[in-house]
Design a protein around this motif. Structure first.
Motif, PDB file in Angstrom:
ATOM      1  N   ARG A 203       6.867  10.040 -11.474  1.00  0.00           N
ATOM      2  CA  ARG A 203       6.011   8.921 -11.104  1.00  0.00           C
ATOM      3  C   ARG A 203       6.473   7.649 -11.839  1.00  0.00           C
ATOM      4  O   ARG A 203       6.524   6.570 -11.256  1.00  0.00           O
ATOM      5  CB  ARG A 203       4.562   9.263 -11.484  1.00  0.00           C
ATOM      6  N   ARG A 206       9.461   6.271 -10.113  1.00  0.00           N
ATOM      7  CA  ARG A 206       9.074   5.579  -8.876  1.00  0.00           C
ATOM      8  C   ARG A 206       8.478   4.218  -9.214  1.00  0.00           C
ATOM      9  O   ARG A 206       8.779   3.215  -8.567  1.00  0.00           O
ATOM     10  CB  ARG A 206       8.033   6.393  -8.110  1.00  0.00           C
ATOM     11  N   ALA A 207       7.639   4.194 -10.253  1.00  0.00           N
ATOM     12  CA  ALA A 207       6.958   2.958 -10.631  1.00  0.00           C
ATOM     13  C   ALA A 207       7.944   1.909 -11.142  1.00  0.00           C
ATOM     14  O   ALA A 207       7.660   0.727 -11.161  1.00  0.00           O
ATOM     15  CB  ALA A 207       5.910   3.242 -11.698  1.00  0.00           C
ATOM     16  N   LYS A 208       9.128   2.371 -11.562  1.00  0.00           N
ATOM     17  CA  LYS A 208      10.168   1.478 -12.054  1.00  0.00           C
ATOM     18  C   LYS A 208      10.947   0.862 -10.903  1.00  0.00           C
ATOM     19  O   LYS A 208      11.688  -0.089 -11.084  1.00  0.00           O
ATOM     20  CB  LYS A 208      11.132   2.322 -12.893  1.00  0.00           C
ATOM     21  N   GLY A 209      10.823   1.481  -9.719  1.00  0.00           N
ATOM     22  CA  GLY A 209      11.558   0.974  -8.566  1.00  0.00           C
ATOM     23  C   GLY A 209      12.837   1.735  -8.284  1.00  0.00           C
ATOM     24  O   GLY A 209      13.715   1.252  -7.576  1.00  0.00           O
TER      25      GLY A 209
ATOM     26  N   TYR B  62      -2.435   3.072  -8.200  1.00  0.00           N
ATOM     27  CA  TYR B  62      -1.292   3.680  -7.515  1.00  0.00           C
ATOM     28  C   TYR B  62      -1.155   3.133  -6.098  1.00  0.00           C
ATOM     29  O   TYR B  62      -0.048   3.023  -5.570  1.00  0.00           O
ATOM     30  CB  TYR B  62      -1.418   5.209  -7.467  1.00  0.00           C
ATOM     31  N   LEU B  65       0.727  -0.157  -6.059  1.00  0.00           N
ATOM     32  CA  LEU B  65       2.170   0.030  -6.189  1.00  0.00           C
ATOM     33  C   LEU B  65       2.740   0.986  -5.144  1.00  0.00           C
ATOM     34  O   LEU B  65       3.939   1.201  -5.094  1.00  0.00           O
ATOM     35  CB  LEU B  65       2.500   0.579  -7.579  1.00  0.00           C
ATOM     36  N   GLN B  66       1.873   1.571  -4.344  1.00  0.00           N
ATOM     37  CA  GLN B  66       2.269   2.611  -3.374  1.00  0.00           C
ATOM     38  C   GLN B  66       3.044   3.749  -4.036  1.00  0.00           C
ATOM     39  O   GLN B  66       4.082   4.175  -3.540  1.00  0.00           O
ATOM     40  CB  GLN B  66       3.104   1.999  -2.252  1.00  0.00           C
ATOM     41  N   ILE B  67       2.549   4.227  -5.160  1.00  0.00           N
ATOM     42  CA  ILE B  67       3.172   5.404  -5.769  1.00  0.00           C
ATOM     43  C   ILE B  67       2.223   6.596  -5.656  1.00  0.00           C
ATOM     44  O   ILE B  67       2.202   7.478  -6.502  1.00  0.00           O
ATOM     45  CB  ILE B  67       3.581   5.166  -7.242  1.00  0.00           C
ATOM     46  N   LEU B  68       1.444   6.618  -4.591  1.00  0.00           N
ATOM     47  CA  LEU B  68       0.554   7.751  -4.335  1.00  0.00           C
ATOM     48  C   LEU B  68       1.403   8.964  -4.004  1.00  0.00           C
ATOM     49  O   LEU B  68       2.499   8.841  -3.497  1.00  0.00           O
ATOM     50  CB  LEU B  68      -0.333   7.436  -3.131  1.00  0.00           C
ATOM     51  N   GLN B  91       8.567   1.641   1.598  1.00  0.00           N
ATOM     52  CA  GLN B  91       8.932   2.107   0.260  1.00  0.00           C
ATOM     53  C   GLN B  91      10.124   1.308  -0.264  1.00  0.00           C
ATOM     54  O   GLN B  91      10.181   0.961  -1.436  1.00  0.00           O
ATOM     55  CB  GLN B  91       9.274   3.599   0.298  1.00  0.00           C
ATOM     56  N   ARG B  98       8.020  -2.991  -7.577  1.00  0.00           N
ATOM     57  CA  ARG B  98       7.764  -2.099  -8.713  1.00  0.00           C
ATOM     58  C   ARG B  98       8.716  -2.369  -9.859  1.00  0.00           C
ATOM     59  O   ARG B  98       9.923  -2.405  -9.680  1.00  0.00           O
ATOM     60  CB  ARG B  98       7.975  -0.638  -8.289  1.00  0.00           C
ATOM     61  N   ILE B 104       3.638  -0.672 -14.437  1.00  0.00           N
ATOM     62  CA  ILE B 104       2.508   0.177 -14.811  1.00  0.00           C
ATOM     63  C   ILE B 104       2.888   1.048 -16.001  1.00  0.00           C
ATOM     64  O   ILE B 104       4.049   1.455 -16.138  1.00  0.00           O
ATOM     65  CB  ILE B 104       2.057   1.033 -13.600  1.00  0.00           C
TER      66      ILE B 104
END
Lengths: 303, 343
Positions: A203, A206-209, B62, B65-68, B91, B98, B104
């Motif tokens: 996660r 992903r949050a880092k891009g 989430y 940021l669309q990290i669901l 994405q 992101r 985050i």
């Protein structure tokens, strides 16, 4: 690190020594001997043969002599062919190792790819197909698979010769040998990857891009590989030292066949030689996979 | 889509969440984890989102940021970042947002860092992804960031693995990673829950310091009203996927207008209150698969009325920027009007 390594090496020597002792006594405890036939040999002939190979001496003395010879690097000669055990083993190992090395490369390469595909397409068609096939390959015994391959590709389709002087005939045995470990690695990779992909640090990535494929390759695969490496150690040893079934079906003179023939013919020096060789490879590979752990997972410390 | 405008600094409201709904489609039915949430975040301000476990505060973050993770997805509403709706982004487009525009940090810094890479590598990854820095420039930036988040011996720490660092230090690493590309918004998802009390204060101070120095807008998600009292400009109180009450920190603390907010305030320990003076909120959180028809808090509410059980209350403006969704306010208003007419 070095201390750990030396300790493991010492333990390995002890293990080989134990295996050697147990095999020697067990081998001799079984009734019968190398010169027993269906038609009992002339007692005088038998006595001469046994005296020649030192089999007439008390078993304890035989063992001490054998260990002494081994320590000097002499594994004796075959009771059946009269050839040096070292030569016999190395010749057989050359074929088995070549076959085995190719099979391992195939198994790991396709195992990882199929495992990743199955994980990324979870519960969709590619996953279901891969899981069906790998379950099939894991459950069907290798002699059936080997015979099927030979029947389909060499006899019915005629694509690959049953035997040829070039390396082309190695293709089917490599496949036959690789299918089981490939399927096992596929399933191992899939379940581990699914577990890892649910981790918090995925996660974070992903949050880092980070892009999806890079997450799998950089962040997930490395962690998912750890159990695969555990499996690879013994597997490599097992495959390199030859498979009786595959070598028999495809008429390749490998170490696997030598080992079984030695047991069947009660060729004592060859049994001992192959057993020691096999255990050394097995222990060596396990040690190697432990060292590779350290490279993949920095959390592992040797102490 | 015009992505260019997203890189410009902006004053005023930079994030405007409108009627956001996110659901998880599980085998036993749809779970409306976030149900019509709206709020604004101003540049350089701190917004607190408070609620108990399962109230939808993390899912809101989430969703932004669309990290669901599967089977969750945004089912409605808008996430307007500098006027552009992120909820419509693919994405691939979100990857540009992101870590670069919105970052985050998570609850548990141990599990949130990849155990098999050095912390320097993981911070560097964010830098290489979003900036043109390469080679020694990346290294210099990593050291600079580690210094900024208060880590001693940054050169040495950068080459260490997460398991070699303490919990507080790991969270500092997460923060360094999050601010590596100077984002506009930092979302802190329960950043101190997994840490020791003494470390909690340090991490909160650090976030406040960075917010001040870098002009970050911060969304502070927590279940503990007490710890964010001093740092938030505005506070949102969430319950069962909806906003119960929102307003300035002063509105929430000194003039709460929702029974749930009042309950939360009563359960904060202070210097004056002893243990037996704390009043817990009775009952347990609502079953998200079987949401009540009316106000989700009604079954636990000490002042629940008949209407609370049958109808969801509308959001009512109590004062300037102070909203609450509670039938009690409607009742008070009606009573007041009736009183005026009587006179």
């Amino acid at each position: 690190m070095l201390r750990y390594f030396l300790k493991r090496l010492g333990l390995a020597l002890v293990t080989v020594g134990l295996i050697m002792t147990i095999t020697f006594w067990a081998m001799n405890a079984v009734p019968g001997g190398p010169f027993e036939r269906e038609k009992a040999p002339e007692p005088r002939v038998k006595a001469v043969l046994e005296a020649r190979y030192g089999l007439d001496k008390p078993i304890g003395q035989q063992f001490v002599m054998y260990v002494g010879n081994v320590l000097r690097g002499d594994f004796g000669i075959s009771l059946k062919t009269g050839r040096e055990i070292t030569t016999t083993i190395l010749t057989g190992f050359k074929t088995s190792a070549k076959l085995g090395a190719m099979a391992i490369v195939v198994a790991v390469f396709f195992g990882l790819i199929f495992g990743m595909t199955a994980a990324l397409f979870r519960n969709r068609f590619p996953d279901r197909l891969i899981i069906f096939l790998t379950t099939f390959f894991v459950s069907v015994p290798s002699f059936v698979l080997a015979t099927l391959l030979l029947l389909v590709f060499s006899i019915t389709l005629g694509w690959i010769p049953v035997w040829s002087a070039t390396d082309r005939h190695m293709l089917l045995p490599v496949i036959a040998l690789a299918l089981y470990p490939m399927s096992y690695i596929t399933r191992l990779t899939k379940s581990n990857l699914l577990d890892i992909l649910g981790q918090d640090y995925i996660r974070t990535a992903r949050a880092k891009g980070v892009a999806g494929w890079l997450i799998v390759v950089k962040h997930a695969l490395r962690n998912a590989l750890i159990p695969v490496i555990t499996y690879l150690g013994p597997l490599t040893a097992y495959i390199l030292t030859g498979s009786l079934v595959v070598e028999t079906v495809f008429t390749l003179g490998g170490l696997g066949r030598e080992f079984i023939t030695a047991i069947l013919q009660r060729d004592y020096p060859l049994i001992m030689g192959t057993t020691i060789f096999l255990s050394v490879i097995m222990i060596g590979m396990t040690l190697l996979s432990d060292l590779i752990y350290k490279i993949v997972d920095p959390r592992i410390t040797f102490s | 889509m015009n992505m260019q405008g997203l890189h410009e600094k902006k004053e005023g409201v930079i994030l405007s969440v409108r009627n956001l709904s996110t659901s998880f489609f599980t085998g036993s039915g749809e779970v409306k984890a976030v149900n019509g949430v709206s709020f604004d975040l101003e540049a350089g301000k701190v917004l607190g989102i408070v609620g108990e476990s399962g109230s939808g505060k993390s899912v809101t973050a989430y969703s932004i940021l669309q990290i669901l993770t599967h089977p969750g997805r945004i089912v409605g509403g808008q996430v307007l970042y500098k006027g552009v709706d992120l909820a419509k982004f693919s994405q691939r487009q979100m990857r540009e947002i992101r870590g670069e525009q919105i970052s985050i940090i998570f609850q548990d810094p141990m599990t949130s860092l990849n155990p098999t890479y050095t912390v320097g590598n993981q911070i560097g990854e964010a830098i290489r992804l979003h900036t043109s820095r390469r080679g020694s420039e990346v290294r210099d930036r990593i050291v600079e960031l580690l210094t900024l988040v208060g880590i001693n011996e940054p050169q040495k720490r950068a080459d260490q693995y997460p398991h070699e660092l303490s919990g507080g230090m790991r969270q500092r690493i997460m923060i360094a990673m999050a601010i590596a590309c100077e984002p506009d918004i930092l979302i802190a998802d329960e950043p101190t829950t997994a840490l020791d009390v003494t470390i909690q204060a340090q991490i909160l101070e650090l976030i406040q310091k960075l917010q001040d120095e870098l002009g970050l807008a911060v969304i502070m998600i927590t279940h503990d009203l007490g710890i964010i009292a001093d740092m938030c400009d505005d506070i949102i109180v969430m319950y069962a996927g909806s906003i119960a009450e929102r307003g300035s920190a002063d509105d929430i603390f000194y003039n709460p207008h929702h029974e749930y907010t009042k309950g939360l305030l009563h359960s904060i320990p202070t210097m004056e209150k002893t243990d037996d003076m704390l009043i817990p909120i009775a009952g347990s959180p609502v079953d998200m698969l079987a949401m009540p028809a009316g106000c989700p808090f009604a079954p636990r509410c000490p002042s629940a009325m008949k209407v609370c059980m049958t109808d969801m209350p509308e959001e009512l403006e109590i004062g300037d920027g102070h909203f609450a969704s509670c039938w009690m306010n409607v009742k008070d208003m009606v009573m007041a009007e009736a009183g005026e007419q009587h006179e």
